[in-house]
Design a protein around this motif. Structure first.
Motif, PDB file in Angstrom:
ATOM      1  N   SER A 156       0.925  -1.178   0.112  1.00 32.61           N
ATOM      2  CA  SER A 156      -0.009   0.089   0.103  1.00 32.61           C
ATOM      3  C   SER A 156       0.897   1.249  -0.238  1.00 32.61           C
ATOM      4  O   SER A 156       0.331   2.200  -0.148  1.00 32.61           O
ATOM      5  N   LEU A 157       2.228   1.149   0.416  1.00 30.85           N
ATOM      6  CA  LEU A 157       3.067   2.307   0.236  1.00 30.85           C
ATOM      7  C   LEU A 157       3.273   2.560  -1.146  1.00 30.85           C
ATOM      8  O   LEU A 157       3.854   4.037  -1.283  1.00 30.85           O
ATOM      9  N   TRP A 158       3.233   1.816  -2.090  1.00 31.17           N
ATOM     10  CA  TRP A 158       3.679   2.190  -3.547  1.00 31.17           C
ATOM     11  C   TRP A 158       2.476   2.949  -4.179  1.00 31.17           C
ATOM     12  O   TRP A 158       1.470   2.921  -3.948  1.00 31.17           O
ATOM     13  N   GLU A 159       3.134   3.712  -5.153  1.00 36.25           N
ATOM     14  CA  GLU A 159       2.274   4.841  -5.862  1.00 36.25           C
ATOM     15  C   GLU A 159       2.233   4.311  -7.321  1.00 36.25           C
ATOM     16  O   GLU A 159       3.078   3.697  -7.616  1.00 36.25           O
ATOM     17  N   ASP A 160       1.006   4.536  -8.015  1.00 36.10           N
ATOM     18  CA  ASP A 160       0.924   4.289  -9.451  1.00 36.10           C
ATOM     19  C   ASP A 160       1.244   2.554  -9.789  1.00 36.10           C
ATOM     20  O   ASP A 160       0.699   1.828  -9.010  1.00 36.10           O
ATOM     21  N   ASP A 161       2.059   2.434 -10.656  1.00 37.25           N
ATOM     22  CA  ASP A 161       2.280   1.176 -11.064  1.00 37.25           C
ATOM     23  C   ASP A 161       3.312   0.461 -10.088  1.00 37.25           C
ATOM     24  O   ASP A 161       3.221  -0.903 -10.104  1.00 37.25           O
ATOM     25  N   GLY A 162       3.635   1.217  -9.280  1.00 37.03           N
ATOM     26  CA  GLY A 162       4.464   0.391  -8.350  1.00 37.03           C
ATOM     27  C   GLY A 162       3.528  -0.530  -7.355  1.00 37.03           C
ATOM     28  O   GLY A 162       4.144  -1.572  -6.718  1.00 37.03           O
ATOM     29  N   ALA A 191       7.639   5.671  -4.175  1.00 35.70           N
ATOM     30  CA  ALA A 191       6.937   5.409  -2.852  1.00 35.70           C
ATOM     31  C   ALA A 191       7.198   6.643  -2.028  1.00 35.70           C
ATOM     32  O   ALA A 191       8.254   7.119  -2.039  1.00 35.70           O
ATOM     33  N   LYS A 192       6.378   7.315  -1.225  1.00 33.04           N
ATOM     34  CA  LYS A 192       6.438   8.622  -0.440  1.00 33.04           C
ATOM     35  C   LYS A 192       6.852   8.141   0.897  1.00 33.04           C
ATOM     36  O   LYS A 192       6.386   6.999   1.191  1.00 33.04           O
ATOM     37  N   PRO A 215       8.536  12.423  -1.947  1.00 40.49           N
ATOM     38  CA  PRO A 215       8.443  11.573  -2.944  1.00 40.49           C
ATOM     39  C   PRO A 215      10.153  10.822  -3.149  1.00 40.49           C
ATOM     40  O   PRO A 215      10.927  11.600  -3.157  1.00 40.49           O
ATOM     41  N   ARG A 216      10.182   9.486  -3.240  1.00 41.36           N
ATOM     42  CA  ARG A 216      11.236   8.867  -3.457  1.00 41.36           C
ATOM     43  C   ARG A 216      11.225   7.654  -4.305  1.00 41.36           C
ATOM     44  O   ARG A 216      10.184   7.194  -4.223  1.00 41.36           O
ATOM     45  N   TRP A 217      12.239   7.366  -5.136  1.00 43.39           N
ATOM     46  CA  TRP A 217      12.298   6.247  -5.930  1.00 43.39           C
ATOM     47  C   TRP A 217      13.046   5.233  -5.310  1.00 43.39           C
ATOM     48  O   TRP A 217      14.250   5.280  -4.735  1.00 43.39           O
ATOM     49  N   TRP A 218      12.764   3.842  -5.599  1.00 41.66           N
ATOM     50  CA  TRP A 218      13.427   2.710  -4.688  1.00 41.66           C
ATOM     51  C   TRP A 218      13.654   1.800  -5.814  1.00 41.66           C
ATOM     52  O   TRP A 218      12.737   1.412  -6.587  1.00 41.66           O
ATOM     53  N   ASP A 219      14.807   1.089  -5.700  1.00 43.18           N
ATOM     54  CA  ASP A 219      15.180  -0.275  -6.309  1.00 43.18           C
ATOM     55  C   ASP A 219      14.844  -1.353  -5.371  1.00 43.18           C
ATOM     56  O   ASP A 219      15.327  -1.273  -4.143  1.00 43.18           O
ATOM     57  N   VAL A 220      14.110  -2.305  -5.465  1.00 43.51           N
ATOM     58  CA  VAL A 220      13.464  -3.220  -4.766  1.00 43.51           C
ATOM     59  C   VAL A 220      13.716  -4.581  -5.144  1.00 43.51           C
ATOM     60  O   VAL A 220      13.600  -5.151  -6.100  1.00 43.51           O
ATOM     61  N   GLN A 221      14.238  -5.358  -3.881  1.00 42.59           N
ATOM     62  CA  GLN A 221      14.452  -6.956  -3.890  1.00 42.59           C
ATOM     63  C   GLN A 221      13.557  -7.627  -2.860  1.00 42.59           C
ATOM     64  O   GLN A 221      13.689  -7.091  -1.979  1.00 42.59           O
ATOM     65  N   VAL A 222      12.705  -8.759  -3.227  1.00 34.65           N
ATOM     66  CA  VAL A 222      11.952  -9.216  -2.231  1.00 34.65           C
ATOM     67  C   VAL A 222      12.565 -10.804  -2.395  1.00 34.65           C
ATOM     68  O   VAL A 222      12.342 -11.293  -3.503  1.00 34.65           O
ATOM     69  N   THR A 223      12.821 -11.713  -1.391  1.00 32.31           N
ATOM     70  CA  THR A 223      13.281 -12.788  -1.257  1.00 32.31           C
ATOM     71  C   THR A 223      12.709 -13.437  -0.115  1.00 32.31           C
ATOM     72  O   THR A 223      12.198 -12.827   0.869  1.00 32.31           O
ATOM     73  N   PRO A 224      12.442 -14.806  -0.027  1.00 35.01           N
ATOM     74  CA  PRO A 224      11.736 -15.590   0.991  1.00 35.01           C
ATOM     75  C   PRO A 224      12.782 -15.709   2.190  1.00 35.01           C
ATOM     76  O   PRO A 224      14.007 -15.983   1.843  1.00 35.01           O
TER      77      PRO A 224
END
Length: 594
Positions: A193-199, A222-223, A229-238
């Motif tokens: 829910s923190l991400w905006e638009d296509d994020g 995501a703000k 407002p900021r841009w983030w490079d994201v990686q999600v792992t288990p």
């Protein structure tokens, strides 16, 4: 280790069973103490845990196996007191073995109570070595602290999510990056829910990939919690559980705002370059010396009124707009740069605007040369400095005015010094009197400088000059009157008069005792021309007698203001106190120049 005390506690076969049980409990140090804290019984477990044999330990104080610092703190006696008062004393601390080696143990101390009398006959101490557990816990704590330090030192936003994508943990770097002051404000919140638009959609896809055992990656906006407002490079792992299946999710977000901005700036470079010539107030011209073609930006129109598309795009047109008196010098300067090896050129000259008037400009150019060193192009920015030149001229006028005023002040200082020295009975008196008069003059001058170069307000002037006399007893100087502006000369003269009146009041008049006071009142008359009427009257002081001889101070009071701006000053020595009245036309007070 049968003991008399244990025998009282244990009966027959049960006694022998328990005695055997205590002896076999080699992991526990079981010790009995008398009421003085001396060791009376010492099981084999005590020998194994603490190192002393029973023979060595018996009769020793229980402080034998306490650390020196605990001995200094009287810990053994305090432990016995707690056991006596509350039935048990439990502790977990460092202890000492026979060889001096320290070990961590937890223990309990209990009183031994005689069943028949109900009195305490001694104490039972049970210790268990917990050093390995202590060291393991400390190692775990250090490991956790190390991992926490690694997480906290990371600038990335590291989060642990549950399988539904709710935030369970965020490291210190993440809290800073997301501008979260209290983690409870974000705990349990849906990360997607923190991400905006296509994020938001990309975040959900990354969560699904990680829950399936893979890795999700995306870049999104995501703000922070404060709305930045900021841009983030994201990686999600288990994060796998004991069964190898994903139990939680690890989301690492790296702030990519600067990189995104740099990329955007790079994309906009060409556009910015083309726009800068339209956005600047400088008229930028680009002169192709080979083709004799000059290209102007839109500032030629906005600043000087010419439409670049309607003028002749040649060097001759530009030169024709230069003021005839400046033209030869500009041409000579440019030729010198072209003929020499210089790359930079700048000159101030007057440039004719479309309206026909001339603007003073600062033209700064750069010469581009080919491989052979021949000039092929000249780029320059022409800045309108008309306002600056006008300001410089006005500043020069101010400098002249300041010099003129300074000469007048010095003339007044010279006159004050001359009269003071001539009329003072000694150099000490002259020095003191002159210093005080110059201070009064300085206060008036300070007021003129701080407020305005043209005038000062009478109320501010009076309060400034009399500030030293009002500081401790303001009620003894009753000052009131309307707002009136004074010229510099009138302000300086009035300041000296007030100083002389206040000095005389302190020495001889109403301010020389504890009860006197001064009324200082001024009004503006309704007559034509309007006049300032100021009255200084002293009350409650010693009886006043008119002096036989008039000093410089009296002459300064009665002649200073009339001599400078006109008007009338009267000084009378009433028995109840000195009265000084000043009357002067408002026009002369406000209009006199230095």
């Amino acid at each position: 280790m049968p003991t008399r005390l244990l025998r009282k506690l244990l009966q027959s076969d049960r006694e022998r069973f328990l005695e055997s049980l205590l002896e076999s409990a080699t992991d526990y140090a079981i010790i009995t103490l008398d009421l003085e804290g001396r060791i009376t019984e010492w099981n084999s477990g005590a020998e194994q845990v603490l190192g002393w044999s029973e023979a060595e330990a018996l009769g020793q104080n229980a402080s034998l196996f306490f650390t020196p610092e605990d001995q200094d703190a009287d810990a053994p006696a305090k432990e016995m007191a707690i056991a006596r008062d509350y039935g048990r004393a439990s502790d977990e601390r460092w202890h000492v073995r026979k060889g001096g080696e320290r070990f961590w143990a937890n223990g309990s101390l209990m009183p031994l109570i005689d069943d028949a009398s109900g009195t305490i006959e001694g104490y039972l101490k049970i210790l268990r070595d917990r050093t390995e557990q202590k060291l393991a816990e400390e190692k775990t704590r250090q490991s956790e602290a190390f991992l926490r330090g690694v997480l906290d030192s990371s600038g990335d936003c590291i989060k642990v999510l549950d399988l539904d994508g709710r935030i369970e943990f965020m490291n210190a770097g993440g809290l800073r990056g997301m501008e979260v002051e209290d983690f409870s404000a974000i705990r349990g919140r849906s990360w997607a829910s923190l991400w905006e638009d296509d994020g938001a959609a990309a975040a959900k896809e990354a969560l699904a990939a990680a829950k399936a055992g893979g890795t999700g990656r995306f870049t999104g906006s995501a703000k922070t919690l404060k709305g930045t407002p900021r841009w983030w490079d994201v990686q999600v792992t288990p994060i796998a559980g004991s069964d190898g299946r994903p139990e939680r999710l690890l989301a690492i977000s790296r702030d990519a705002t600067d990189r995104r901005h740099a990329e955007a700036a790079l994309r906009e470079t060409v556009e910015r370059y083309s726009l800068v010539t339209r956005a600047t107030n400088d008229a930028i011209w680009d002169w192709d010396l080979v083709r004799n073609h000059v290209q102007w930006n839109e500032a030629l129109y906005t600043a000087y009124g010419y439409n670049p598309h309607e003028i002749e795009p040649t060097g001759e047109w530009w030169i024709a707009q230069i003021h005839p008196d400046d033209l030869q010098e500009v041409e000579n300067h440019i030729r010198a740069v072209i003929a020499g090896n210089g790359d930079e050129w700048s000159h101030e000259y007057r440039f004719r605007c479309a309206s026909g008037h001339y603007a003073t400009v600062l033209d700064r150019g750069y010469m581009v040369r080919d491989a052979a060193g021949q000039p092929i192009r000249m780029i320059s920015a022409m800045l309108d400095i008309t306002s600056r030149k006008r300001a410089e001229q006005e500043l020069e006028v101010v400098h002249h005015e300041l010099g003129h005023r300074l000469k007048n002040v010095l003339t007044m200082v010279q006159a004050i010094a001359s009269h003071t020295l001539r009329n003072s009975p000694s150099m000490d008196v002259a020095r003191e009197t002159l210093a005080a008069r110059l201070v009064a003059l300085g206060k008036a001058q300070d007021l003129l400088i701080s407020k305005s170069s043209e005038e000062a307000e009478i109320g501010a002037l009076i309060h400034s000059v009399l500030e030293a006399h009002r500081a401790s007893e303001p009620e003894r100087l009753r000052i009131r009157g309307p707002h009136v502006r004074l010229s510099p000369q009138a302000a300086l003269s009035l300041a000296l008069i007030l100083h002389e009146l206040a000095t005389n009041a302190v020495k001889y008049g109403a301010l020389s005792n504890e009860h006197g006071y001064v009324d200082l009142v001024w009004t503006v008359t309704d007559e034509t021309p309007a006049c300032l009427a100021l009255r200084w009257s002293e009350h409650g002081g010693p009886k006043v007698v008119e002096p036989n001889r008039k000093g410089f101070g009296s002459r300064l009071i009665t002649r200073g203001l009339p001599g400078d701006i006109g008007g009338d000053v009267k000084l009378s020595y009433e028995p109840t106190g000195v009265v000084c009245t000043i009357t002067a036309p408002l026009d002369s007070l406000a209009a006199t120049s230095v």
